[in-house]
Design a protein around this motif. Structure first.
Motif, PDB file in Angstrom:
ATOM      1  N   ILE A 176     -44.530   7.140  59.706  1.00 41.99           N
ATOM      2  CA  ILE A 176     -43.824   8.279  59.093  1.00 41.99           C
ATOM      3  C   ILE A 176     -43.545   8.013  57.616  1.00 41.99           C
ATOM      4  O   ILE A 176     -43.282   6.880  57.212  1.00 41.99           O
ATOM      5  N   ASP A 177     -43.631   9.075  56.812  1.00 44.08           N
ATOM      6  CA  ASP A 177     -43.263   8.985  55.399  1.00 44.08           C
ATOM      7  C   ASP A 177     -41.942   9.695  55.110  1.00 44.08           C
ATOM      8  O   ASP A 177     -41.375   9.570  54.032  1.00 44.08           O
ATOM      9  N   THR A 178     -41.443  10.467  56.105  1.00 46.76           N
ATOM     10  CA  THR A 178     -40.207  11.228  55.961  1.00 46.76           C
ATOM     11  C   THR A 178     -39.427  11.123  57.263  1.00 46.76           C
ATOM     12  O   THR A 178     -40.015  11.227  58.341  1.00 46.76           O
ATOM     13  N   LEU A 179     -38.119  10.949  57.159  1.00 47.45           N
ATOM     14  CA  LEU A 179     -37.256  10.961  58.348  1.00 47.45           C
ATOM     15  C   LEU A 179     -36.166  11.998  58.156  1.00 47.45           C
ATOM     16  O   LEU A 179     -35.369  11.921  57.225  1.00 47.45           O
ATOM     17  N   MET A 180     -36.130  12.976  59.059  1.00 48.77           N
ATOM     18  CA  MET A 180     -35.120  14.026  59.022  1.00 48.77           C
ATOM     19  C   MET A 180     -33.952  13.649  59.926  1.00 48.77           C
ATOM     20  O   MET A 180     -34.151  13.243  61.081  1.00 48.77           O
ATOM     21  N   LEU A 181     -32.741  13.793  59.404  1.00 49.11           N
ATOM     22  CA  LEU A 181     -31.540  13.517  60.184  1.00 49.11           C
ATOM     23  C   LEU A 181     -31.088  14.829  60.829  1.00 49.11           C
ATOM     24  O   LEU A 181     -30.455  15.658  60.189  1.00 49.11           O
ATOM     25  N   GLY A 182     -31.429  14.997  62.097  1.00 46.86           N
ATOM     26  CA  GLY A 182     -31.220  16.275  62.770  1.00 46.86           C
ATOM     27  C   GLY A 182     -29.904  16.393  63.504  1.00 46.86           C
ATOM     28  O   GLY A 182     -29.819  17.095  64.515  1.00 46.86           O
ATOM     29  N   CYS A 183     -28.882  15.732  63.014  1.00 47.78           N
ATOM     30  CA  CYS A 183     -27.533  15.822  63.598  1.00 47.78           C
ATOM     31  C   CYS A 183     -26.547  15.637  62.465  1.00 47.78           C
ATOM     32  O   CYS A 183     -26.742  14.767  61.604  1.00 47.78           O
ATOM     33  N   THR A 184     -25.483  16.430  62.453  1.00 44.30           N
ATOM     34  CA  THR A 184     -24.557  16.378  61.329  1.00 44.30           C
ATOM     35  C   THR A 184     -23.704  15.111  61.317  1.00 44.30           C
ATOM     36  O   THR A 184     -23.015  14.841  60.323  1.00 44.30           O
ATOM     37  N   HIS A 185     -23.719  14.327  62.393  1.00 40.45           N
ATOM     38  CA  HIS A 185     -23.075  13.008  62.354  1.00 40.45           C
ATOM     39  C   HIS A 185     -23.882  12.016  61.512  1.00 40.45           C
ATOM     40  O   HIS A 185     -23.323  11.094  60.919  1.00 40.45           O
ATOM     41  N   TYR A 186     -25.195  12.170  61.502  1.00 43.81           N
ATOM     42  CA  TYR A 186     -26.078  11.117  61.021  1.00 43.81           C
ATOM     43  C   TYR A 186     -26.008  10.805  59.526  1.00 43.81           C
ATOM     44  O   TYR A 186     -26.380   9.697  59.133  1.00 43.81           O
ATOM     45  N   PRO A 187     -25.559  11.732  58.662  1.00 44.30           N
ATOM     46  CA  PRO A 187     -25.425  11.331  57.249  1.00 44.30           C
ATOM     47  C   PRO A 187     -24.555  10.091  57.036  1.00 44.30           C
ATOM     48  O   PRO A 187     -24.741   9.354  56.066  1.00 44.30           O
ATOM     49  N   LEU A 188     -23.617   9.830  57.957  1.00 44.58           N
ATOM     50  CA  LEU A 188     -22.793   8.634  57.832  1.00 44.58           C
ATOM     51  C   LEU A 188     -23.610   7.359  58.040  1.00 44.58           C
ATOM     52  O   LEU A 188     -23.171   6.267  57.665  1.00 44.58           O
ATOM     53  N   LEU A 189     -24.807   7.492  58.602  1.00 45.89           N
ATOM     54  CA  LEU A 189     -25.667   6.337  58.853  1.00 45.89           C
ATOM     55  C   LEU A 189     -26.637   6.044  57.708  1.00 45.89           C
ATOM     56  O   LEU A 189     -27.416   5.092  57.802  1.00 45.89           O
ATOM     57  N   VAL A 190     -26.608   6.838  56.657  1.00 44.89           N
ATOM     58  CA  VAL A 190     -27.600   6.685  55.587  1.00 44.89           C
ATOM     59  C   VAL A 190     -27.667   5.258  55.044  1.00 44.89           C
ATOM     60  O   VAL A 190     -28.764   4.700  54.901  1.00 44.89           O
ATOM     61  N   PRO A 191     -26.539   4.607  54.726  1.00 43.57           N
ATOM     62  CA  PRO A 191     -26.640   3.229  54.205  1.00 43.57           C
ATOM     63  C   PRO A 191     -27.333   2.273  55.189  1.00 43.57           C
ATOM     64  O   PRO A 191     -28.115   1.409  54.773  1.00 43.57           O
ATOM     65  N   VAL A 192     -27.056   2.438  56.484  1.00 42.52           N
ATOM     66  CA  VAL A 192     -27.673   1.569  57.491  1.00 42.52           C
ATOM     67  C   VAL A 192     -29.150   1.905  57.648  1.00 42.52           C
ATOM     68  O   VAL A 192     -29.993   1.003  57.771  1.00 42.52           O
ATOM     69  N   LEU A 193     -29.478   3.176  57.622  1.00 40.03           N
ATOM     70  CA  LEU A 193     -30.875   3.586  57.726  1.00 40.03           C
ATOM     71  C   LEU A 193     -31.702   3.038  56.565  1.00 40.03           C
ATOM     72  O   LEU A 193     -32.857   2.650  56.742  1.00 40.03           O
ATOM     73  N   GLN A 194     -31.097   3.010  55.395  1.00 36.61           N
ATOM     74  CA  GLN A 194     -31.807   2.478  54.229  1.00 36.61           C
ATOM     75  C   GLN A 194     -32.088   0.979  54.384  1.00 36.61           C
ATOM     76  O   GLN A 194     -33.056   0.474  53.839  1.00 36.61           O
TER      77      GLN A 194
END
Length: 268
Positions: free
Chosen positions: A177-195
């Protein structure tokens, strides 16, 4: 109508990530948020029940005189948005189309991953919206049901959360994958961990910021942006009040939410 508040609703407090993004982008707007915490999660309910709940949520917000409504819930957007838009004259938008448009804003996006709840992935709403807008895409959805409880437990930085993310994401990474969509409004809080977990060449599409940007464009087009320059207010209503939800509200907003009121639906 310019001076009226903007309304938001979700089955819980996850939609407050959208509110937070709107506060940052449109600081002068007054906001009213409804979390249907007494009946969450919506994802395990039938489409008919979700539409009924969403209709009652909109009715409550309209009783507060809002000028536009954001369905800050992926499940309700997937199952109820067309019905709500056809029933009510007030502008109503969801969180799915803004995310899809943001994902496709990169012309080189070819392999798109989506993480969301089982209900959202099972509805295929993201997959369909992407495929109808651009042919030739490779689209991979992954249900990630453990993430919401981990976020609400405030285990975002814990190693167990990183391990769960690696387990969920590995099949998507293997697909290139070249793009990952966060399809739940909770998930923006995970951005630092996802990075941390993902390589730098995977672009993250944050459902909260994309929704806020879409809302701003919609208000500009309809000439509904507030003219006042003072800082806007925030009212939060929950259908079930508890210390847990109040603590979650503080964390999702990154600031004290003020007084949280109880909402009674169907009696407004």
């Amino acid at each position: 109508m310019k001076e009226a508040a903007l309304g938001f609703f979700d089955s819980g407090v996850g939609g407050l990530t959208v509110v937070r993004a709107v506060q940052e982008l449109l600081p002068g707007e007054d906001l009213i948020y409804l979390g249907d915490t007494a009946r969450l999660p919506y994802g395990s309910k039938s489409p008919e029940t979700i539409r009924q709940f969403a209709d009652e949520d909109v009715g409550f917000l309209l009783s507060k005189g809002v000028k536009a409504i954001v369905v800050a819930c992926n499940t309700a957007t997937a199952h109820a948005l067309p019905m709500l838009q056809s029933k009510y004259k007030v502008p109503i938008m969801g969180v799915i189309v803004p995310g899809v448009e943001a994902a496709l804003a990169d012309p080189e996006a070819e392999r798109i991953g989506i993480i969301a709840t089982r209900g959202t992935i099972g509805s295929h709403v993201y997959q369909h919206a992407l495929a109808t807008r651009r042919t030739g895409l490779m689209i991979y959805g992954a249900a990630t049901p453990l993430l919401v409880p981990l976020i609400e437990e405030n285990w975002i930085s814990e190693e167990v959360t990183k391990e769960v993310l690696r387990k969920y994401l590995q099949p998507l990474i293997d697909k290139g994958i070249d793009t990952l969509m966060l399809g739940c409004t909770h998930y923006p809080l995970l951005v630092p961990v996802l990075q941390e977990v993902l390589s730098d060449d995977v672009r993250l599409v944050n459902s909260a910021t994309t929704c806020a940007e879409h809302l701003k464009r919609m208000l500009e087009e309809m000439d509904l942006l507030i003219s006042a320059k003072s800082e806007g207010s925030l009212e939060i209503y929950l259908t079930d009040l508890s210390e847990q939800f109040e603590e979650l509200a503080k964390r999702f907003l990154s600031q004290p939410p003020g007084r949280i009121r109880r909402a009674v639906l169907g009696a407004v």
